[in-house]
Write a protein that holds these residues in place. Structure first.
Motif, mmCIF file in Angstrom:
data_model
loop_
_atom_site.group_PDB
_atom_site.id
_atom_site.type_symbol
_atom_site.label_atom_id
_atom_site.label_comp_id
_atom_site.label_asym_id
_atom_site.label_seq_id
_atom_site.Cartn_x
_atom_site.Cartn_y
_atom_site.Cartn_z
ATOM 1 N N GLU A 180 -20.328 12.510 10.799
ATOM 2 C CA GLU A 180 -18.993 11.774 11.676
ATOM 3 C C GLU A 180 -18.216 10.910 10.507
ATOM 4 O O GLU A 180 -17.080 10.505 10.916
ATOM 5 C CB GLU A 180 -19.351 10.957 12.801
ATOM 6 N N VAL A 240 -12.307 14.223 3.327
ATOM 7 C CA VAL A 240 -10.939 13.789 4.323
ATOM 8 C C VAL A 240 -11.221 12.537 4.999
ATOM 9 O O VAL A 240 -12.281 11.895 4.904
ATOM 10 C CB VAL A 240 -10.997 14.973 5.152
ATOM 11 N N LYS A 241 -10.043 12.122 5.332
ATOM 12 C CA LYS A 241 -9.835 10.880 6.294
ATOM 13 C C LYS A 241 -9.573 11.133 7.579
ATOM 14 O O LYS A 241 -8.187 11.583 7.777
ATOM 15 C CB LYS A 241 -8.940 9.948 5.626
ATOM 16 N N THR A 242 -10.134 10.827 8.444
ATOM 17 C CA THR A 242 -9.654 10.948 9.903
ATOM 18 C C THR A 242 -9.896 9.561 10.877
ATOM 19 O O THR A 242 -11.185 9.228 10.656
ATOM 20 C CB THR A 242 -10.701 12.013 10.722
ATOM 21 N N ARG A 243 -8.819 9.201 11.247
ATOM 22 C CA ARG A 243 -8.981 7.752 11.621
ATOM 23 C C ARG A 243 -9.672 6.840 11.116
ATOM 24 O O ARG A 243 -10.599 6.120 11.640
ATOM 25 C CB ARG A 243 -9.625 8.161 13.416
ATOM 26 N N ARG A 277 -13.789 7.911 6.394
ATOM 27 C CA ARG A 277 -14.019 9.271 5.313
ATOM 28 C C ARG A 277 -15.176 10.087 5.661
ATOM 29 O O ARG A 277 -16.403 9.670 6.087
ATOM 30 C CB ARG A 277 -14.186 8.400 3.966
#
Length: 352
Positions: A148, A196-199, A202
């Motif tokens: 996550e 990647v960066k989600t909310r 990383r």
């Protein structure tokens, strides 16, 4: 009469090919370092002879083996299974892997294969990927332990505590380096991002990475949530196949230690449960599971050794119980410990 006896002994010795390598068997065990503490996974090797006690009397061994002669044909049957319980070196994990646990895993096409159970390794299409810089290796190791992902602040506090703005720059540099080396390895365009960066978190892009630890955690959840015994067996098998050694072996960062200990406990639990599930129908397979566990997972676990000796004892293999107890004493002596009263009680139950 003397000549006849000599001829019989020579004949029996020829029928036991493993005697020629007996002297190296116990040396391999007694000289082994703890894979669980040193960070090296137990190696899988090809075994050409049965497990044999280097201290065993060749004549006595031949006599025991001779007792398996089939009365109908007068030819030697398979060597008694108890001989398989003599030593626990690489032969245990080799036999188990060859028979029903394939080591490691086969990655999905188009993904980088990341292995962190037993040491950090990254490859793409069978070719090893070099991280180039330490910051990239450290970031990849951290992100491999969480599918996550982690918050930016948490990453910086973990890998570069107290660095402030310099920690932010280290993170961005590590991300660029990881993206670059994976693009070179995979041939993907410069626009593809592997980190990647989600909310504000990383993480490694799951579309491009297959991580053994992620599979291990999912298998652990399945083993504890499924109601079907076949599914539980499959999940436990997968856990043991994936666990090739301590999490991120060879690295001593403080953040790794609790995760490493948790993974080891989960693997020990998987071995205990799997051995218990199969022992009713196939006690020898249960012994294989436990041999692997005390070699590859935790050589100091008295619970595993007691389970091993109990099954050996219930099968009437008292000499195997005695040898297992001796090996446990050797292992515990490495950490200045000795078997507990409970272990002595298990052993004495079958040796009285």
């Amino acid at each position: 009469m003397v000549m006849l006896l000599a001829a019989v002994l020579i004949h029996r010795r020829r029928r036991w090919p493993g005697l020629a390598v007996a002297a190296s068997s116990r040396a391999a065990v007694s000289g082994r370092t703890d894979a669980g503490r040193s960070g090296s996974a137990a190696a899988s090797v090809s075994v050409q002879a049965p497990w044999i006690d280097a201290t065993a009397d060749p004549v006595a061994g031949a006599t025991a083996e001779a007792q398996t002669v089939a009365p109908e044909s007068g030819t030697a049957a398979a060597v008694t299974r108890e001989s398989d319980d003599v030593d626990l070196g690489d032969t245990a994990s080799a036999s188990l892997s060859a028979e029903w646990v394939e080591p490691g895993f086969v990655t999905e096409p188009g993904k980088g294969k990341a292995e962190v159970l037993g040491g950090l390794r990254l490859s793409y299409d069978g070719v090893e990927v070099s991280f180039g810089r330490a910051v990239a290796s450290d970031l990849f190791a951290l992100l491999s332990t969480s599918q996550e992902g982690l918050a930016t602040e948490s990453i910086i506090d973990t890998l570069w505590p107290g660095d402030g703005d310099r920690g932010v720059r280290s993170l961005e540099s590590a991300v660029r380096q990881l993206n670059q080396v994976m693009r070179q390895a995979s041939g993907h365009a410069a626009s593809v991002k592997f980190v990647v960066k989600t909310r504000q978190r990383r993480h490694l892009a799951p579309a491009y990475f297959d991580v053994d630890y992620w599979r291990f955690e999912k298998a652990f959840i399945r083993a504890n949530s499924t109601g079907e015994e076949s599914d539980r067996l499959a999940a436990l098998h997968e856990m043991l196949a994936l666990y090739q050694g301590p999490l991120l072996a060879g690295r001593d960062a403080l953040w790794i230690l609790p995760l490493r200990q948790a993974a080891q406990r989960q693997a020990v639990d998987a071995a205990e449960r799997l051995a218990e599930l199969v022992r009713g129908d196939d006690p020898d397979r249960a012994l294989d599971v436990l041999r692997l566990a005390v070699e590859r997972i935790d050589p100091y676990s008295e619970l595993l050794w007691c389970q091993l000796m109990t099954i050996q004892g219930e099968l009437g293999r008292t000499s195997a119980v005695r040898r297992s107890f001796g090996l446990l004493e050797e292992r515990l002596a490495e950490i200045d410990a000795s078997p507990s009263i409970e272990v002595h009680q298990v052993c004495e139950r079958f040796l009285r």
